[in-house]
Scaffold this active site. Sequence first.
Site, PDB file in Angstrom:
ATOM      1  N   ARG A 239      44.005  29.817  35.893  1.00 24.77           N
ATOM      2  CA  ARG A 239      44.421  30.382  37.178  1.00 24.77           C
ATOM      3  C   ARG A 239      45.891  30.051  37.393  1.00 24.77           C
ATOM      4  O   ARG A 239      46.342  28.943  37.058  1.00 24.77           O
ATOM      5  CB  ARG A 239      43.598  29.797  38.330  1.00 24.77           C
ATOM      6  CG  ARG A 239      42.172  30.325  38.439  1.00 24.77           C
ATOM      7  CD  ARG A 239      42.105  31.802  38.853  1.00 24.77           C
ATOM      8  NE  ARG A 239      40.756  32.300  39.024  1.00 24.77           N
ATOM      9  CZ  ARG A 239      40.049  32.962  38.105  1.00 24.77           C
ATOM     10  NH1 ARG A 239      40.561  33.214  36.918  1.00 24.77           N
ATOM     11  NH2 ARG A 239      38.836  33.395  38.373  1.00 24.77           N
ATOM     12  N   GLU A 268      49.270  37.251  42.038  1.00 22.04           N
ATOM     13  CA  GLU A 268      48.932  38.367  41.150  1.00 22.04           C
ATOM     14  C   GLU A 268      48.795  39.609  42.021  1.00 22.04           C
ATOM     15  O   GLU A 268      48.067  39.553  43.016  1.00 22.04           O
ATOM     16  CB  GLU A 268      47.624  38.089  40.413  1.00 22.04           C
ATOM     17  CG  GLU A 268      47.782  36.959  39.407  1.00 22.04           C
ATOM     18  CD  GLU A 268      46.511  36.669  38.623  1.00 22.04           C
ATOM     19  OE1 GLU A 268      45.505  37.387  38.810  1.00 22.04           O
ATOM     20  OE2 GLU A 268      46.517  35.722  37.833  1.00 22.04           O
ATOM     21  N   HIS A 287      46.500  39.372  33.683  1.00 22.55           N
ATOM     22  CA  HIS A 287      45.134  38.845  33.881  1.00 22.55           C
ATOM     23  C   HIS A 287      44.095  39.742  33.170  1.00 22.55           C
ATOM     24  O   HIS A 287      43.190  40.295  33.821  1.00 22.55           O
ATOM     25  CB  HIS A 287      44.814  38.710  35.380  1.00 22.55           C
ATOM     26  CG  HIS A 287      43.746  37.685  35.661  1.00 22.55           C
ATOM     27  ND1 HIS A 287      43.672  36.960  36.815  1.00 22.55           N
ATOM     28  CD2 HIS A 287      42.666  37.274  34.919  1.00 22.55           C
ATOM     29  CE1 HIS A 287      42.632  36.149  36.793  1.00 22.55           C
ATOM     30  NE2 HIS A 287      42.000  36.325  35.636  1.00 22.55           N
TER      31      HIS A 287
HETATM   32  C1  DGY Z   1      37.161  35.092  35.618  1.00 20.18           C
HETATM   33  O1  DGY Z   1      36.084  35.644  35.393  1.00 20.18           O
HETATM   34  O2  DGY Z   1      37.249  34.090  36.319  1.00 20.18           O
HETATM   35  C2  DGY Z   1      38.373  35.678  34.963  1.00 20.18           C
HETATM   36  O3  DGY Z   1      39.545  35.119  35.406  1.00 20.18           O
HETATM   37  C3  DGY Z   1      38.424  37.179  35.137  1.00 20.18           C
HETATM   38  O4  DGY Z   1      37.629  37.736  34.220  1.00 20.18           O
END
Ligand code: DGY
Length: 328
Positions: A239, A268, A287
């Site tokens: 993240r 984002e 992402h």
């Molecule tokens: C998640 O699933 O947490 C990813 O960051 C997105 O697929």
Amino acid sequence: MARPQVFVARRIPDAGLQLIEAECDVEVWPKRLPPSPEILREKARSCVGLVSLLTDRIDAALLDAAPKLRVVSNFAVGVNNIDLAAATARKIPVGNTPGALTDATADIAVTLLLAAARRLGESSLDARAGRWLTWEPLGWLGRDLAGRTLGVVGMGRIGFATAKRLHGGWGMKVLYTARQPKPDADRELGARHVDLETLLAESDFVSVHADLNPTTKGMFGAAEFAKMKRTAVFVNTARGPHVDQPALANALRTGTIFAAGLDVTEPEPLPPEHELYSLPNCVIAPHIASATVDTRNAMATLCARNLLAGVKGERLPHCVNPAVYETQ
Ligand code: DGY
């Protein structure tokens, strides 16, 4: 009998959507951009089940506005968009999609690591811009992977899968941080459980796979980059808020570290004028770690199973706040 009402906050793959539609009255948010918090709250008002994405904030105000809500099923493994304490206090189970995206995310971690180490982004842009003069002995020198040391920050499923690829494929030594030692990683990968300080000092590649929570938020700042090798490559597929981005930009600009590969940023989308885009040694993907057809189908299926179990009052197959099932 009336079918349970469900709001799905974006179009998800049919593999999951059709399962939900077979049993529920479903409204799908049709736009590419997320519903605003006000719209989401309004939609949740009459719902028994809610499918949310990592871009949808599920907080106490939303939960209070949704008196019939019995389940929140997040179309993601990460659940930092959800106030879990608020959901648990209201006995609302929250589901996620663990496992489904492990391989795809590990693949992107390795892709970013290679791209940053071998300067793929900047050299490719240079060629497209007509600056490819000739084959140069000193041109585009990057970093080798074979036999180097990988530092995995957060040895969960995705950290393990990333380490397995890099240990198996490039013979990397593996160091890792985790709340507890991971005997599987130690046994299968010869990995060593260390503290963050040791990991930063000894690793040639640092790959972040930790959950985002108050203890990991901002865990990579100027002090951490300063402890890394000047030749190090930093990769984040977890993240964005794990990283103090001005500190990362500074570390990349000043050569404190060699390069970075990011699949996640804060915010984002990262605005086009953001400094990180201007740094040639920073590779940025929007992402996309879980973005493969099979992975998104698998996520949609898990998400639907959680949702359907929740609307029926059954235990979710993948529940991140199992305390909701404890009787008091
Ligand atoms: C998640 O699933 O947490 C990813 O960051 C997105 O697929």
